[in-house]
Write an enzyme that holds these catalytic residues in place. Sequence first.
Site, short mmCIF file in Angstrom:
data_model
loop_
_atom_site.label_atom_id
_atom_site.label_comp_id
_atom_site.label_asym_id
_atom_site.label_seq_id
_atom_site.Cartn_x
_atom_site.Cartn_y
_atom_site.Cartn_z
N ARG A 582 50.53 45.63 43.47
CA ARG A 582 50.94 44.30 43.87
C ARG A 582 51.97 43.73 42.90
O ARG A 582 51.93 44.03 41.70
CB ARG A 582 49.73 43.35 43.90
CG ARG A 582 48.72 43.65 44.97
CD ARG A 582 47.55 42.70 44.88
NE ARG A 582 47.00 42.70 43.53
CZ ARG A 582 46.51 41.62 42.92
NH1 ARG A 582 46.49 40.46 43.55
NH2 ARG A 582 46.02 41.70 41.70
N SER A 643 46.52 50.21 34.89
CA SER A 643 45.09 50.54 34.83
C SER A 643 44.84 52.04 34.66
O SER A 643 44.15 52.67 35.46
CB SER A 643 44.39 50.02 36.09
OG SER A 643 44.64 48.65 36.24
N ASP A 697 43.58 46.68 33.73
CA ASP A 697 43.01 45.77 34.72
C ASP A 697 41.66 45.22 34.30
O ASP A 697 41.29 44.09 34.66
CB ASP A 697 42.90 46.46 36.09
CG ASP A 697 42.05 47.72 36.04
OD1 ASP A 697 41.78 48.23 34.94
OD2 ASP A 697 41.67 48.21 37.12
#
Length: 955
Positions: A582, A643, A697
Amino acid sequence: SLQLGHQDNGPSCTPVRPVRAPHLGMGVPCPALTRRPQMQRALLSLTLSLEKLQAVKSRMLEAMDKGLSQQTHAQATVQMLPTFICSTPDGTEKGDLLVAELCQSHVRTLWATFLGDGNRSPQLMYKIFEMPGDIPQGTGEALFDFIAQCVHNFLEEIGNPQHRLPLGFVFPFSCRQTQLDKAELISWSRGFHCSDVEGKDVVQLLQSAINKRELYHVEVVALLNNSVGTMMMSSTWGKRCEIALVTGADTNSCFMAEAHLGETVEKSSGRMCVSSEWGCFGDDGTLNDVLTPYDQRVDQESSSPGERRFEKLVGGLYLGEIVRNVMVMLAAEQALFNGACTSILGTKDVFKTQQVLEIMDSEAGMAEVRSALEALGLQPSERDCCRVQQICRAVVSRAAALSATVLAAVLSHVCRSRKLERLVVNVAVDGELYWAHARFGEILQSVAGLLAPECTATLVPSADGNGLGAAIVTAVALRLVAQRHEVDQLLGPLRLSRADLQRVQALMRQEMEQGLGRESNTDASVRMLPTYVCNTPDGTGEGRGMGKRSCRGGSGPAHPPGVLPTERGDFLALDLGGTNFRVLVVHVTQDSIRMASEIYVIPTDIMQGTGEALFDHIIDCIMDFQVKQDLMEQVLPLGFTFSFPCQQLGLDKAVLLSWTKGFSASGCVGQDVVQMLREAAQRKKLLALKVVAVVNDTVGTMMACGYHDRKCEIGLIVGTGTNACYMEERENVGTVEGEQGRMCINMEWGAFGDNGCLDDIFTSFDQMVDKKTINAGKQRFEKLISGMYLGEIVRHILLAMVEKQILFRGKPSLKLQTRDIFQTKFLSTIEISDGLALQQAQGILRNLELDASFEDSVLVREVCQTVSLRAAQLCAAGLAAVVEKMRENRGLAQLAVTVGVDGSLYKMHPHFSQNLQQTLQDLAPNCNVTFLQSEDGSGKGAALVAAVACRGTNP
């Protein structure tokens, strides 16, 4: 004599569909039949309107609900007794079986051999033993001794086989079952009153009698009534029945009920056959407006006045008596026999139900009625014969209509409990009344269709439900026992004990200590990477923990304590952690945080291509987002959530240690991912890119939740992958300088066990999944827990069950053999605790081209539950090591801490979060842990870190 033979392929079936109106007559009325008002009154009293039938159906539904409820079961007239039969035949049943069937006047023994051929040609032998007349009224011991003697004599006659012989016992009386082979007699009926049996386990009584004859190889394994046998028998012809109706001397029904609705048994999933015991319907007075004076007389003259009121309206044992009492009253009113002496009609049972059924026929019936009446010494006129024939028709028509009404109640109950708009089901039917006259079945069909229009049922005539049906029940019971043994062997290694979890917790703690050590870090499977995040925000502008604005002494830059009111503005965030990523723009104000975002897909060829191609694709997506959000003219600070395992050398510098989650882009491991992003921006001429922070993350999730809860000092991700971070005392972090305050540690616990310490937790299924991954032998803890792998574990287990012929009748599909075809999201759908989820499970399995029965779906759900429960428990064991270490670090007797958590598995799975929290509470009882779900933690968290970084560079 002994009978030999093979079962045929079964009779034809009759569909039940809604009709406009039922015609309840059984022939054309005779001339001048109803001229007498007494005759009119009699026939009218025996005729039920549609409104009355609808009212009876409603009462039956209420009585069924009462019988299923634990609170009201004891007072219920419709007992809804569990039978502990949880499956219907699947055609794989094999072996030799015995049946002992207790009938009204005899005992029938049966030998059946099933060949595993779909039950199409079972080999049968049977013999009937007439029962001495004193046994039904004698002692219980004499009854069961007689049955055992019949079994003994039968076995001698067929050669006295000595191998183990399972026996199914057909016992047509109301019993309270607690297991398939344990049942206490509630009460006798049908003229039986043997002493010292009520309240006792009839299976044990029969087994003891069999043992007295030294038949130790004969074991009673199942008890059932005739309706259950009828349902099971009809299911062998490819017409899988889930409801059965018996309309013979007595009446009853059974059906496969949703197990979670049966509050009287401890079974919460799947289905269980429930015997309605509807013969007692109306014993509480709910049928008083249906009863006629003739029914009242029949009841008063019976051996059990006030009991089994519904059965006395429809059971073959009583229809002849109802007709007799109608004739008695009409004769007394001189509407029959011209006032001649009819004292013979006052004798109970002189008019049989069999005669009633023979009389109903339009042509031969007139001769039959004359013959029957003359045999009683009466001299009937033609008019008398015609009126008696119509009385017989009215009595049987009413019985058929009432039977159809309560069947409609069962159909509607099943439809409602399964949350269906339309139920399509097969109904097995047996009994003398059904077989004796076609009109009975026609009325049953039309009235049931009219009263349950939401159901499409097919009546499947059953042959020998008591005998062969009982053999099938016994065969199914044995198949399920063998299947359960196989299932437990396969799933046993995935079922972790408390001791197993405590050992995992201890191993995690050991690996954490090793990962924090300066000298031991390189050998640790849990890397315990410093993040240079030394505090968490509290949303008020006040940092906590260290009390300073930077972490001094490390090689990284200063890190600010939190988001202050002066840290406002717009920030970009990039969240890369899986197959989707995103881009976000985050608006931070003094009072709130607002976001806009867009999701972009990373194709597999880019995930596994070159590093340049991967980061070029990311920059293309950032530019696309900036154009859509009208941000191309602005230079916004960017926080990068990355992440994957990295060694962080500063807030904006992170060296990739290894790829996970299916990524394998070349030229990235060992490189600074922020620098690779900047170089891609230069190649794409995106000069307005200002990367100020890179975070994992998990850290982003902790930061985002810390903005709302000042106790949030742990971050947890359980989604495509899994990881955790937490605030560790700086003095314990040997890999960076400085001893004051705390620093967030990115554990990278997905690699826990890569050194072999979890080998005994890994099952053969886990090993098969691991071998097919692009990083075999790596991220082994993650492969036990995360959403990327759970579906694959389930798929391999299902394949093993198919191979052992436990599932899908041993027939796999090509789709099921396809890697990753069983998605982890299927677990969430299948594990929802209601009947609708099991129907959805069947839909999922059908899409995989699997011929799945309901029982298959139940077993697939058990597999899913086992795999997801283990994942939650292992996650809890790892988290228990974290919270216990934090508690001990701080010297607290009790730690109160919040875990910020994100990830699709945690959020979307119906039971994962609850299982995780319960296990954690058990493993770390001195820690009060609250879980706070992150709302876009990886995006918001990165923006918060970016905002803090900007404040730190612009005092």
